[in-house]
Design a protein around this motif. Structure first.
Motif, PDB file in Angstrom:
ATOM      1  N   ILE A  42       0.857  -1.190   0.000  1.00  0.00           N
ATOM      2  CA  ILE A  42       0.000   0.000   0.000  1.00  0.00           C
ATOM      3  C   ILE A  42       0.886   1.230   0.000  1.00  0.00           C
ATOM      4  O   ILE A  42       1.797   1.371   0.827  1.00  0.00           O
ATOM      5  CB  ILE A  42      -0.955   0.008   1.204  1.00  0.00           C
ATOM      6  CG1 ILE A  42      -2.032  -1.048   0.978  1.00  0.00           C
ATOM      7  CG2 ILE A  42      -1.594   1.375   1.393  1.00  0.00           C
ATOM      8  CD1 ILE A  42      -3.137  -1.028   1.976  1.00  0.00           C
ATOM      9  N   ASP A  43       0.589   2.073  -0.940  1.00  0.00           N
ATOM     10  CA  ASP A  43       1.345   3.306  -1.103  1.00  0.00           C
ATOM     11  C   ASP A  43       1.205   4.168   0.158  1.00  0.00           C
ATOM     12  O   ASP A  43       0.097   4.399   0.645  1.00  0.00           O
ATOM     13  CB  ASP A  43       0.806   4.055  -2.326  1.00  0.00           C
ATOM     14  CG  ASP A  43       1.768   5.132  -2.755  1.00  0.00           C
ATOM     15  OD1 ASP A  43       2.928   5.075  -2.315  1.00  0.00           O
ATOM     16  OD2 ASP A  43       1.360   6.023  -3.520  1.00  0.00           O
ATOM     17  N   GLY A  44       2.299   4.604   0.700  1.00  0.00           N
ATOM     18  CA  GLY A  44       2.230   5.481   1.864  1.00  0.00           C
ATOM     19  C   GLY A  44       2.458   4.753   3.165  1.00  0.00           C
ATOM     20  O   GLY A  44       2.890   5.357   4.144  1.00  0.00           O
ATOM     21  N   LEU A  45       2.155   3.440   3.189  1.00  0.00           N
ATOM     22  CA  LEU A  45       2.382   2.675   4.414  1.00  0.00           C
ATOM     23  C   LEU A  45       3.757   2.018   4.413  1.00  0.00           C
ATOM     24  O   LEU A  45       4.229   1.571   5.441  1.00  0.00           O
ATOM     25  CB  LEU A  45       1.320   1.582   4.581  1.00  0.00           C
ATOM     26  CG  LEU A  45      -0.056   2.019   5.047  1.00  0.00           C
ATOM     27  CD1 LEU A  45      -0.918   0.805   5.354  1.00  0.00           C
ATOM     28  CD2 LEU A  45       0.027   2.889   6.290  1.00  0.00           C
ATOM     29  N   VAL A  46       4.363   1.932   3.199  1.00  0.00           N
ATOM     30  CA  VAL A  46       5.673   1.280   3.136  1.00  0.00           C
ATOM     31  C   VAL A  46       6.759   2.314   2.917  1.00  0.00           C
ATOM     32  O   VAL A  46       6.514   3.418   2.437  1.00  0.00           O
ATOM     33  CB  VAL A  46       5.729   0.239   1.999  1.00  0.00           C
ATOM     34  CG1 VAL A  46       4.724  -0.858   2.225  1.00  0.00           C
ATOM     35  CG2 VAL A  46       5.522   0.901   0.666  1.00  0.00           C
ATOM     36  N   ASP A  47       7.929   1.906   3.295  1.00  0.00           N
ATOM     37  CA  ASP A  47       9.097   2.733   3.062  1.00  0.00           C
ATOM     38  C   ASP A  47       9.594   2.404   1.650  1.00  0.00           C
ATOM     39  O   ASP A  47      10.132   1.332   1.421  1.00  0.00           O
ATOM     40  CB  ASP A  47      10.144   2.389   4.129  1.00  0.00           C
ATOM     41  CG  ASP A  47      11.343   3.310   4.069  1.00  0.00           C
ATOM     42  OD1 ASP A  47      11.476   4.001   3.036  1.00  0.00           O
ATOM     43  OD2 ASP A  47      12.124   3.320   5.035  1.00  0.00           O
ATOM     44  N   LYS A  48       9.371   3.338   0.685  1.00  0.00           N
ATOM     45  CA  LYS A  48       9.687   3.059  -0.728  1.00  0.00           C
ATOM     46  C   LYS A  48      11.162   2.737  -0.921  1.00  0.00           C
ATOM     47  O   LYS A  48      11.518   1.858  -1.710  1.00  0.00           O
ATOM     48  CB  LYS A  48       9.317   4.290  -1.574  1.00  0.00           C
ATOM     49  CG  LYS A  48       7.847   4.337  -1.934  1.00  0.00           C
ATOM     50  CD  LYS A  48       7.639   4.023  -3.412  1.00  0.00           C
ATOM     51  CE  LYS A  48       6.184   3.888  -3.773  1.00  0.00           C
ATOM     52  NZ  LYS A  48       5.465   5.152  -3.848  1.00  0.00           N
ATOM     53  N   ASN A  49      12.023   3.407  -0.170  1.00  0.00           N
ATOM     54  CA  ASN A  49      13.453   3.156  -0.278  1.00  0.00           C
ATOM     55  C   ASN A  49      13.773   1.708   0.030  1.00  0.00           C
ATOM     56  O   ASN A  49      14.560   1.073  -0.659  1.00  0.00           O
ATOM     57  CB  ASN A  49      14.218   4.043   0.712  1.00  0.00           C
ATOM     58  CG  ASN A  49      14.566   5.370   0.075  1.00  0.00           C
ATOM     59  OD1 ASN A  49      14.719   5.432  -1.142  1.00  0.00           O
ATOM     60  ND2 ASN A  49      14.651   6.406   0.879  1.00  0.00           N
ATOM     61  N   LEU A  50      13.123   1.214   1.070  1.00  0.00           N
ATOM     62  CA  LEU A  50      13.336  -0.162   1.487  1.00  0.00           C
ATOM     63  C   LEU A  50      12.915  -1.115   0.384  1.00  0.00           C
ATOM     64  O   LEU A  50      13.620  -2.081   0.060  1.00  0.00           O
ATOM     65  CB  LEU A  50      12.508  -0.423   2.748  1.00  0.00           C
ATOM     66  CG  LEU A  50      13.187  -1.149   3.904  1.00  0.00           C
ATOM     67  CD1 LEU A  50      14.412  -0.410   4.348  1.00  0.00           C
ATOM     68  CD2 LEU A  50      12.209  -1.282   5.042  1.00  0.00           C
ATOM     69  N   VAL A  51      11.766  -0.845  -0.222  1.00  0.00           N
ATOM     70  CA  VAL A  51      11.256  -1.714  -1.289  1.00  0.00           C
ATOM     71  C   VAL A  51      12.220  -1.716  -2.469  1.00  0.00           C
ATOM     72  O   VAL A  51      12.560  -2.758  -3.023  1.00  0.00           O
ATOM     73  CB  VAL A  51       9.845  -1.256  -1.715  1.00  0.00           C
ATOM     74  CG1 VAL A  51       9.357  -2.070  -2.913  1.00  0.00           C
ATOM     75  CG2 VAL A  51       8.877  -1.385  -0.564  1.00  0.00           C
TER      76      VAL A  51
END
Lengths: 365, 536
Positions: B71-80
């Motif tokens: 879910i966009d906003g709940l995850v750390d995009k950098n981590l992904v």
């Protein structure tokens, strides 16, 4: 038989006994002893205390002899079904009557000193309703209330009367041993009325966690009460004199009205005093009223005592409005005192003697 | 109703959407085909536009189809990007995998390729959907009936700040935040003890809030822990948004004026209470942690009581008790004294009160009620308005209007003093919600004083005592240690005893281990020779 299995500890029992015994009777005590023995009044208090302790040992012996049984059960075991039933009924009547007298005396004090225009019924009914609210919760909260209210009651009483000390003249207590022994003996019985209240052990004895220590409990409670009474009588005699104590209706209250609080925040200490008498009366009513309802529940073999709390409410009220005026109330409290001597000392003594002779109860059976 | 809606709706998918139970189903197992899995998840999360699906493949010669869902906003995009996509897509190209790994491929990815720290293997849709909704990333792989939940939670959150409701002069400045894990970590940092247990359950049908039950094994009574877990598990509501929901659902007597659980914003308070055998309930999304069992005494405790020297702490605690008393009864006492028993006050004071009341058209009761209510309104207005304006309202309301009302002869100045003392007293109670409770009692006491003067107040106090005596919180007497008082417990009571003497934990929680200290005799007498000894 009863579902309410709550047990109370020894300190709780002590607190319950002290708060039940200590009542508004204390206000009239100096007058009674002054009338009976003059300046030897304090001696009367001491004698009455000692005699009350030894008489209370009879109740204590019954509690130890019949563990787990209340008066209702062991009177039927010892005397037989029917006489025991009659005695149980008398006991209930006595407890209701004493509760009624306690609340009545409290309302008289209130009407005399604080709420002059407030109808008597209002004070009696509000007081009884508070009591009903508590009693419906059972023995343990009653004992815990006693535990909390005891220091709130005792510490200010001592502090309050100590403020009268600077004006006290202890030569008022002289001469010593002026009263004939015969007068002393008779008056001691009357003074012993003020020590009544330990008879609630007839009903709450089996609810004690360690009934084998009942003798110490009684010694501590009645000893403490004796010291408190002695202290108040001596202070009252020393500050207003024996002669004035004879005239005033509630001398112990009257001297509080003359005390100027240190620092002058309050003109008089009535407010504090009456707050304390409210507590003292409240706890006395609780002890008596609860014992009465408990006796009724045991007598009827009921599972719940709460029902009887509600049923007895109008009766306590009706008994409390029997006396017509304050002096009448005083006479009725004398009657309740005499009844108390019979209930708390004579009947238990008879039962104890019969049970020993007939070898009923005790560890053997 | 359902029929009307379903008739209004058109299209097969929509019907499916509305009629289906959307609660994640753990019995429904994942399928082999990656596209089917994706489709199934999308059916659960239909119309949820914030769900992102990222299809990609791994390897150069032999392509392995994979998909990420989050879910966009709940995850750390950098981590992904760094830990999942980069390691799977880029790194594998530099060192090509062996061929025909078969079933071992899944483990290879899980144990050898992914560089993310926190990974869990699942095989059903229930956990997959819950994982996505909680902020984790799901990695599907083609031809495998299982998926990986990779913890990538990272959203905008408030940092650890100073608690606003429980400020102290001396003591740590850290307060809890809205994030469950951060809060647990703040407690764990203070108790480096393997016996500190954290049991997490999910509450609320829609919110699925993480609720943690914390206790120290070996101190906390198992009965209390069991009772707390039992009561929490009986809660079945659509949502738990704040610990207040839980508090009101699990307390024994909800008619009472007094909260039966202690709530705090401070990790040091939680740590201290855990060491006294309490059980802490940490709720996600709120900085307020609940402590059970609560007692009457705990309403008057502040962490500073233990950080300051014991004389100061005891004096302040005594002051708080006095303040609570005045917060309840001060206007009532004033009414009783002036209306029923003027003779009890010094004559000069009665005269000056009478002089100030000259020309005031209302009775003392009406005056008191109007003043107390307007003060409540002022307080409420001050809380709701933003900071600087709130203060302005306080000044305008309190000073300007109060002064004007006195000059206009509507209220007497002494009543302003009475009401002000009443309000200030209530703010000296460390617990805000309790302070409000006491202020509510003010009205009851005003009523009682109007009817029966001091006797009414006394009656009210007696009834309050009866209520408190019969109140219990998780088996503990609410009034302990006022009842069943033991001297050893008396050291943390109305007064707070010196620290070396507090050898025993309070008994109300029935701790399994009573001793707070092993060495009961602390020898700290000054034996070191002083500087003058050398000169001899």
């Amino acid at each position: 038989m009863l579902t309410n299995n709550d047990k109370i500890t020894i300190p709780q029992t002590v607190a319950l006994l002290i708060t039940t015994i200590l009542a508004t009777g204390i206000l009239a005590l100096p007058r009674n002893v002054a009338n009976a023995a003059g300046s030897d009044g304090w001696l009367l208090v001491l004698l009455a205390g000692v005699i009350s302790y030894f008489s209370s040992l009879i109740v204590g012996a019954l509690v130890k002899r019949f563990p787990g049984d209340t008066f209702i059960e062991y009177s039927q075991k010892v005397l037989g079904k029917f006489p025991g039933y009659i005695l149980g009924f008398i006991l209930i009547l006595y407890f209701i009557f004493v509760s009624a007298m306690s609340v009545r005396v409290f309302s008289e004090v209130m009407n005399a000193f604080m709420l002059i225009n407030t109808p008597r019924g209002f004070i009696i009914i509000t007081m009884l309703l508070s009591s009903v609210y508590l009693i419906r919760h059972g023995i343990e909260p009653i004992a815990r209330i006693g535990e909390i209210l005891l220091p709130i009651l005792i510490i200010p009483i001592f502090a309050m009367y100590l403020t009268a000390l600077p004006r006290a003249d202890f030569s008022e207590l002289l001469p010593f041993f002026d009263t004939p022994v015969k007068d002393l003996a008779i008056s001691t019985i009357h003074t012993a009325y003020n020590f009544l209240g330990f008879e609630i052990l007839l009903m709450i004895g089996p609810y004690m966690r360690s009934p084998e220590r009942v003798m110490w409990t009684l010694l501590f409670s009645i000893g403490f009460i004796t010291l408190t009474y002695l202290f108040i009588v001596v202070i009252v005699f020393a500050s207003i004199g024996v002669e004035d104590s004879r005239i005033l209706l509630w001398p112990a209250m009257s001297i509080i009205r003359t005390i100027m609080a240190p620092g002058g925040v309050f003109e008089r200490l009535d407010a504090l005093a009456l707050a304390l008498w409210t507590i003292a009366s409240f706890t006395t009513i609780n002890g008596m009223y609860y014992s009465g309802t408990l006796a009724a529940a045991h007598l009827m073999g009921a599972r719940e005592f709460k029902f009887f709390v509600t049923i007895f409410f109008p009766w306590v009220y009706l008994f409390s409005i029997i006396p017509g005026n304050p002096l009448d109330t005083m006479r009725w409290t004398q009657i309740s005192g005499m009844a108390g001597i019979v209930i708390a000392i004579i009947i238990p003594a008879i039962i104890l003697v019969i049970s020993i002779v007939a070898k009923k109860g005790g560890k053997t059976s | 109703m359902t029929d009307v809606f379903s008739r209004l709706r058109s299209g097969k998918k929509r019907d499916l959407y509305y009629e289906r139970d959307m609660s994640p189903d753990t019995s429904k197992k994942l399928k082999k085909d990656i596209k089917e899995n994706e489709k199934e998840v999308h059916e659960y999360l239909y119309d949820c536009d914030d769900v992102i699906t990222r299809d990609f493949y791994m390897g150069t010669t032999q392509k392995h189809e994979m998909a990420l869902m989050y879910i966009d906003g709940l995850v750390d995009k950098n981590l992904v990007q760094e830990e999942i996509l980069k390691s799977l897509m880029l790194m594998t190209r530099q060192a090509p995998l062996e061929h025909n790994l078969g079933q071992n491929f899944f483990n290879m990815v899980k144990e050898g390729l992914l560089t993310a720290a926190d990974i869990k293997e699942v095989d059903n849709f229930g956990e997959v959907v819950l994982g996505i909704l909680s902020g984790d990333t799901i990695l599907f792989m083609d031809k495998f009936e299982k998926a990986l939940i990779i913890s990538t939670r990272g959203w905008e959150k408030r940092g650890v700040q100073e608690p606003t409701t429980e400020a102290v002069i001396r003591g740590p400045r850290e307060g809890f935040t809205e994030t469950y894990r951060v809060n647990i970590a703040l407690i764990r940092r203070r108790l480096k003890d393997p016996n500190l247990k954290v049991k997490t359950i999910k509450l609320g049908r829609h919110t699925r809030t993480d609720v943690g039950v914390l206790f120290i094994q070996g101190i906390a009574s198992p009965n209390i822990v069991d009772e707390v877990l039992k009561r929490l598990n009986t809660i079945d509501v659509s949502g738990v948004l704040e610990s207040g929901y839980i508090e009101q659902m699990i307390e024994g007597d909800w008619l009472s004026f007094f909260p039966q659980l202690r709530r705090t914003e401070r990790p040091d308070v939680v740590a201290a209470c855990l060491m006294e055998g309490n059980v802490a309930i940490v709720t996600d999304n709120t900085p307020f942690v609940l402590l059970a069992p609560g007692t009457f005494l705990s309403l008057f405790q502040s962490p500073e009581d233990y950080y300051e020297r014991w004389y100061i702490a005891s004096m302040i605690r005594l002051l708080r008790f006095a303040a609570a008393f005045f917060a309840m009864t001060f206007p009532a006492l004033y009414i009783a004294m002036t209306a029923f028993h003027p003779g009890m006050l010094p004559t000069d004071l009665v005269l000056s009160i009478a002089a100030t009341r000259e020309g005031v058209p209302f009775s003392a009761v009406v005056e008191a009620i109007v003043m107390v209510i307007s003060l409540e309104v002022l307080r409420e207005a001050g809380v709701r308005l933003p900071g600087p304006i709130g203060q302005t309202i306080g000044i305008v309301g309190g000073l300007v209007v109060g002064e004007a009302a006195v000059r206009a002869g509507i209220v007497s100045p002494i009543m302003v003093i009475v009401v002000a003392v009443n309000a200030i007293s209530s703010f000296a109670i460390p617990n805000y919600s309790v302070a409000i409770g006491f202020r509510l009692l003010t009205f009851i006491f005003i009523f009682l004083a109007t009817v029966a003067g001091l006797y009414g107040i006394m009656l009210g106090l007696l009834l309050l005592t009866i209520h408190l005596v019969t109140l219990k919180s998780f088996g503990a007497h609410y009034l302990s240690p006022f009842v069943s008082f033991r001297f050893s417990e008396g050291k943390d009571f109305v007064v707070r005893g010196p620290m070396p003497s507090m050898e025993i934990r309070p008994g109300y929680t029935r701790p399994k281990d009573m001793n707070r200290m092993n060495d009961r005799r602390h020898d700290t007498t000054e034996k070191m020779e002083d500087e003058n000894a050398d000169k001899q």
